[in-house]
Design an enzyme around this catalytic site. Structure first.
Site, PDB file in Angstrom:
ATOM      1  N   GLU A 244     -10.387  39.673   1.388  1.00 21.86           N
ATOM      2  CA  GLU A 244     -11.534  40.531   1.085  1.00 21.86           C
ATOM      3  C   GLU A 244     -12.764  39.699   1.389  1.00 21.86           C
ATOM      4  O   GLU A 244     -13.089  38.750   0.669  1.00 21.86           O
ATOM      5  CB  GLU A 244     -11.505  40.989  -0.364  1.00 21.86           C
ATOM      6  CG  GLU A 244     -12.311  42.253  -0.610  1.00 21.86           C
ATOM      7  CD  GLU A 244     -13.716  41.977  -1.075  1.00 21.86           C
ATOM      8  OE1 GLU A 244     -14.620  42.052  -0.218  1.00 21.86           O
ATOM      9  OE2 GLU A 244     -13.922  41.687  -2.248  1.00 21.86           O
ATOM     10  N   CYS A 278     -20.208  41.680  -2.910  1.00 21.95           N
ATOM     11  CA  CYS A 278     -19.695  41.963  -1.566  1.00 21.95           C
ATOM     12  C   CYS A 278     -20.005  43.388  -1.131  1.00 21.95           C
ATOM     13  O   CYS A 278     -20.201  43.651   0.055  1.00 21.95           O
ATOM     14  CB  CYS A 278     -18.194  41.692  -1.502  1.00 21.95           C
ATOM     15  SG  CYS A 278     -17.221  42.682  -2.653  1.00 21.95           S
TER      16      CYS A 278
END
Length: 509
Positions: A244, A278
């Site tokens: 990720e 993120c």
């Protein structure tokens, strides 16, 4: 964070390290760094303990995970105090992490037995119906998790909980910038009655490499550049990975949007956790008809933000001066190329790694603030003429983590959403896909590989698939063994071809 060494060696991650608050410089605590040479022994101990953990089955593991969730809830205040001390977060930012983990744990406790149950599969052809086909999900013994610093609780446990639920042991390497919270989380696991299937490896690159070399699966969260290095290292042993990685998440505001709602969402999505998320809003494309109204609303909302660590503030410090420098570089580059800063544009006054919330306009894709991940409290806004232009610019990025679309016409918004090249899209909201525990969360392009968590995929990713084929009757397959005469082969091939083409013929009509 500063690291000091008892042995005064060139490597700062030996002996004992001192962790400081980036907002105040105060000492948050000390940590003992792991010798990379010891990681193999730690992993071996986990591998031994994992066998009993797997044998408990989903029901037995769910009981332990439920007790751990209760511990996290009961110790939430203690965890959040440490989060603020270690990261310089505001209280409102620190308050988001434990509830997210409780949601994820609750979901898996309810669903893990079904998600991990053996699955029966039908025979592909009638003559194979004498076989019983069962797919089993077998946990990988040791999962190595290399977690980042921006959410020391959430980013560690959203992966660890899934791996533990699947029956794996977990070797967690928290960021060297935020190792203290991981120590507290491990203490909680043991106090909740968890077995020795969760262990820590504290340190930087050398320890991360040792974790990769001694694990059966790697979950990494961090930058795209580092993710590529993790994957390269894991490939040496053909160790599977889930990554990720970075994002440059776009928001598109259509001319029929609720402008005030979109502005509120953009400001919160960009400034939450000082932009160190993120899936934060990193760039906004606004249709010309509502551009001025949207910009005015954003500036109005940003003016209300209080910046500082702890209670009473909207967001806190960046993790360190290096992260401040990235934000400064992106803003300076934009201003030099013709952008204007309607708010902020400077480092926060006084000490601490703060940066003022910054709204940038007159931006374009020649500027770093629109193309590189900033991970800071900036909000660049670009005027566009058409929806097609907005989609084209949103997709003009090596990243593809998530996005947002704002419109009062939900069907139209969804039509735009499925044109965006990313792993998740929020309509009339931002970041909310992280709370959708029933759906997988992951990125496209350089934003990652595989599903991060969510749904049965969040458990099965940590498993090896084992297919067991057993006879349903006493009639075996022996009649076909070495029956390779020309006549027998022709008869068998003709029969298999005819049977295999029954469905295609029906579909093709």
């Amino acid at each position: 964070m500063t690291a000091t060494s008892d042995a005064h060696t060139a490597n700062p991650f030996t002996g004992t390290g001192t962790i400081t608050n980036p907002a105040t410089g105060a000492v948050a605590g000390t940590v003992h760094w792991t010798d990379p040479a010891d990681v193999a022994q730690v992993a071996a101990g986990l591998r031994t303990a994992q066998r009993e953990w797997e044998a408990r089955g989903p029901k037995g593991r769910a009981k332990v995970l439920a007790r751990y969730a209760l511990w996290l809830g009961e110790h939430r205040a203690e965890i959040e105090r440490l989060l603020i001390a270690e990261t310089g977060k505001s209280a409102v930012d620190a308050a988001q992490e434990v509830p997210l983990i409780l949601m994820i744990t609750s979901y898996y406790v309810r669903t893990m037995e079904k998600a991990l149950a053996p699955e029966s599969r039908p025979a592909a052809l009638p003559f194979l119906s004498i076989k019983k086909i069962t797919v089993h999900y077998r946990p990988r013994p040791v999962v190595g998790i290399i977690a980042p610093w921006n959410y020391p609780v959430a980013n560690a446990l959203m992966d660890a909980i899934g791996a533990l639920a699947a029956g794996c042991a977990v070797l967690l390497k928290p960021s060297e910038r935020t190792p203290l919270t991981a120590e507290l989380l491990l203490r909680g696991w043991l106090e909740a009655g968890g077995p020795d299937v969760l262990a820590l490896a504290q340190g930087a690159r050398a320890v991360s490499e040792a974790v990769i070399d001694n694990s059966d699966f790697i979950q990494f969260t961090g930058s795209s550049a580092t993710g590529a290095k993790v994957m390269e290292r894991a490939a040496r042993r053909l160790t599977p990975v889930s990554l990720e990685l970075g994002g440059k998440d776009p928001m598109i505001v259509l001319e029929d949007a609720d402008v005030d709602l979109a502005a509120h969402a953009a400001v919160w999505g960009a400034m939450f956790n000082a932009g160190q998320t993120c899936v934060s809003v990193e760039r906004v494309y606004v249709l010309d008809q509502v551009y001025d109204q949207f910009v005015d609303a954003v500036v109005r909302d940003v003016a209300k933000l209080q910046v500082g660590a702890g209670e009473g503030n909207a967001f806190g410090a960046l993790i360190d001066d290096d992260q401040v420098a990235v934000t400064e570089r992106h803003v300076a580059d934009a201003l030099a190329k013709g952008a204007r800063a309607l708010t902020g544009g400077t480092r926060g006054a006084g000490s601490g790694s703060f940066y003022e919330p910054t709204v940038l306009v007159d931006v374009d894709h020649t500027m770093l603030c629109m193309t590189e991940e900033t991970f800071g409290p900036t909000l660049p806004i670009m005027r566009v003429s058409t929806v097609d232009e907005a989609v084209r610019l949103a997709n003009d990025s090596p990243y593809g983590l998530s996005a947002a679309v704002f419109s009062k016409d939900l069907e139209r918004a969804e039509a735009v959403a499925v044109r965006l090249d990313c792993g998740g899209v929020n309509i009339n909201d931002v970041i909310s896909n992280l709370m959708c525990t029933t759906a997988p969360m992951g990125g496209w392009k350089t934003s990652g590989i595989g599903a991060r968590f969510g749904g049965p995929e969040g458990l099965r990713k940590y498993c090896r698939i084992e297919t067991v084929v057993a006879p349903r009757t006493n009639v075996g397959a022996g009649g076909n063994y070495y029956n390779n005469s020309p006549r027998a082969l022709k008869r068998m091939n003709t029969m298999m071809t005819k049977l295999a083409l029954i469905r295609p013929r029906r579909v093709a009509k």
